[in-house]
Design an enzyme around this catalytic site. Sequence first.
Site, PDB file in Angstrom:
ATOM      1  N   HIS A 163       0.762  -1.208  -0.020  1.00 62.18           N
ATOM      2  CA  HIS A 163      -0.105  -0.078   0.084  1.00 62.18           C
ATOM      3  C   HIS A 163       0.989   1.287  -0.057  1.00 62.18           C
ATOM      4  O   HIS A 163       0.741   2.100   0.795  1.00 62.18           O
ATOM      5  CB  HIS A 163      -1.043  -0.193   1.252  1.00 62.18           C
ATOM      6  CG  HIS A 163      -2.059  -1.040   1.141  1.00 62.18           C
ATOM      7  ND1 HIS A 163      -3.126  -0.949   2.241  1.00 62.18           N
ATOM      8  CD2 HIS A 163      -2.219  -1.933   0.293  1.00 62.18           C
ATOM      9  CE1 HIS A 163      -3.817  -2.095   1.817  1.00 62.18           C
ATOM     10  NE2 HIS A 163      -3.289  -2.615   0.815  1.00 62.18           N
ATOM     11  N   GLU A 272     -13.090   3.398  -3.503  1.00 61.93           N
ATOM     12  CA  GLU A 272     -13.804   4.613  -3.460  1.00 61.93           C
ATOM     13  C   GLU A 272     -13.438   5.449  -4.545  1.00 61.93           C
ATOM     14  O   GLU A 272     -12.095   5.503  -4.815  1.00 61.93           O
ATOM     15  CB  GLU A 272     -13.427   5.345  -2.169  1.00 61.93           C
ATOM     16  CG  GLU A 272     -13.840   4.736  -0.885  1.00 61.93           C
ATOM     17  CD  GLU A 272     -13.738   5.360   0.288  1.00 61.93           C
ATOM     18  OE1 GLU A 272     -13.134   6.431   0.402  1.00 61.93           O
ATOM     19  OE2 GLU A 272     -14.247   4.952   1.289  1.00 61.93           O
ATOM     20  N   ASP A 292     -22.018   3.172   6.961  1.00 64.07           N
ATOM     21  CA  ASP A 292     -23.302   2.697   6.865  1.00 64.07           C
ATOM     22  C   ASP A 292     -23.149   1.391   7.602  1.00 64.07           C
ATOM     23  O   ASP A 292     -24.236   0.555   7.479  1.00 64.07           O
ATOM     24  CB  ASP A 292     -23.919   2.305   5.488  1.00 64.07           C
ATOM     25  CG  ASP A 292     -22.673   1.530   4.451  1.00 64.07           C
ATOM     26  OD1 ASP A 292     -21.848   1.068   5.292  1.00 64.07           O
ATOM     27  OD2 ASP A 292     -22.965   1.627   3.398  1.00 64.07           O
ATOM     28  N   THR A 369     -14.397  -5.575  -4.338  1.00 69.99           N
ATOM     29  CA  THR A 369     -13.405  -4.567  -4.619  1.00 69.99           C
ATOM     30  C   THR A 369     -13.050  -4.760  -6.079  1.00 69.99           C
ATOM     31  O   THR A 369     -12.929  -6.017  -6.465  1.00 69.99           O
ATOM     32  CB  THR A 369     -12.349  -4.588  -3.717  1.00 69.99           C
ATOM     33  OG1 THR A 369     -11.895  -5.872  -3.284  1.00 69.99           O
ATOM     34  CG2 THR A 369     -12.503  -3.968  -2.424  1.00 69.99           C
TER      35      THR A 369
HETATM   36 CA   LIG Z   1     -19.243   1.352   4.655  1.00 71.28          CA
HETATM   37 CA   LIG Z   2     -13.454   6.691   2.482  1.00 75.63          CA
END
Ligand SMILES: [Ca+2]
Ligand SMILES: [Ca+2]
Length: 470
Positions: A163, A272, A292, A369
């Site tokens: 990463h 994202e 969420d 993903t």
């Molecule tokens: Ca989430």
């Molecule tokens: Ca984020």
Amino acid sequence: MRTVRMRMLAVLLAAVAGATTAAAPAQAAPKFTMTVLASGLANPWEIVRGPDAHLWTTEKFTGRITRVSLADGTKKTAVTIPDVVATRGGPQDGLLGMALHPDLLRGASTNPYVYVSYTYDADPATDTLLRRQKIVRYTYDKATELLSSPLELISGMPVTIDHLSGRLVIGPDKKIYYSIGDGGKNQYTLYCEPIMAQALPTAAQVAARNWNTYQGKILRLNLDGTIPLDNPVINGVRSHVYTYGHRNAQGLTFGPTGLLYASEQGPKSDDELNLIVPGGNYGWPHVVGRRDNLEYTYANWSAAPNCASLEYSDFTIPASVPQRTETSFFDLRYVEPMRSLFPATPGQNFQDPKCVVDGIAIYPICWPTIAASSAEVYTSTAVPGWWNSVLIPSLKYGTIYRVPLGLTGLIAGEPELLFKTVNRYRDTAISTDGRTIYVATDGTSIATDLNGLPTADLANPGSILAFTLA
Ligand SMILES: [Ca+2]
Ligand SMILES: [Ca+2]
Ligand SMILES: [Ca+2]
């Protein structure tokens, strides 16, 4: 003649009106043909179109910066950077992002500069390796077609083997924007090391040029590496930190009106697409995708008192590992993603048996993903309907996701999947006429075949593919 046309139009409109679903007038999907521009590259990581009819390419493993002719794919090495540290295979260290000075090779340029980021060994002892990241400026000589005179702009940035992010772009404000990932901490082999994405530098650290908190950030630097005076003040401190709370933002791109976007890899779900605003906190590791509580809790292995004696698992969290729900996190600076690519479904099975091949579980290939590896806004009108779309390559699926942004620069439609091959797509570049999308492919590792199953048999490893509007 005019009347005939009007009648035909009326018939067509009646046919549309009579259809059972109210579909928007369908635009024929543009057709592209694929050719291979170049192959035999050592994991091309960045491809950027130069003003010299070449794609400038960083080769992650070899430290080479190579110019690839758009006319015939001929490769010319501009420099081989001697001190690049790069682990072959899956690890993410090496020669990564690159940007050309906007004046390079344009007119009587006095700024013939190329900016690159790479991993080096910061420990002078020969038997130990301390990975750190630096950004270096090279000078290009048009006559010899070589890069020389490296000048370190910033060094000592903390990285690991995982990463690193490493995307580097120059904004319309002539500042360097640079992403550093969270180092893959709190998971796999680094599961007892804390994620630093929420940590912010103190004034004393900045004064001492100690960049230890820079993991999980997007940085903004002057072209000489110093801290811009108009960078955001976060927790009372101005530093290179532009935004924070990032996991692995491998994509950074400006839109036509100056908006900055980042694509970011999520853990099992929720890669994202983010609109980057100065001082924003993008939530990692407390929130992935939207806030969420959907199939994600932050399990802080590094905070378990007995961490070293635990065995890391992607699926089972021991009782001694502190956990937090997404909604227990609150920060006024928190910014929700524009779009998740893609959220989990409630009760999602993250151990799909179809991803066990010959007894080996390659579960991540079956997670929601996409492994977003870059981002680039398409600003041409050559492909109908594509103006102001962001193109996001996927490592896992060998696909480009086109997300329309529309007039406002915000999300204006569902992602469209383009250009599927059995490869890992690493980065894109776009031709001047907007008719060709170039895609760089990884040299090794796991992709998906045409049935969506894991395969290491890549169709075009280490190549640049060209998808041209037919
Ligand atoms: Ca989430
Ligand atoms: Ca984020
Ligand atoms: Ca690129």
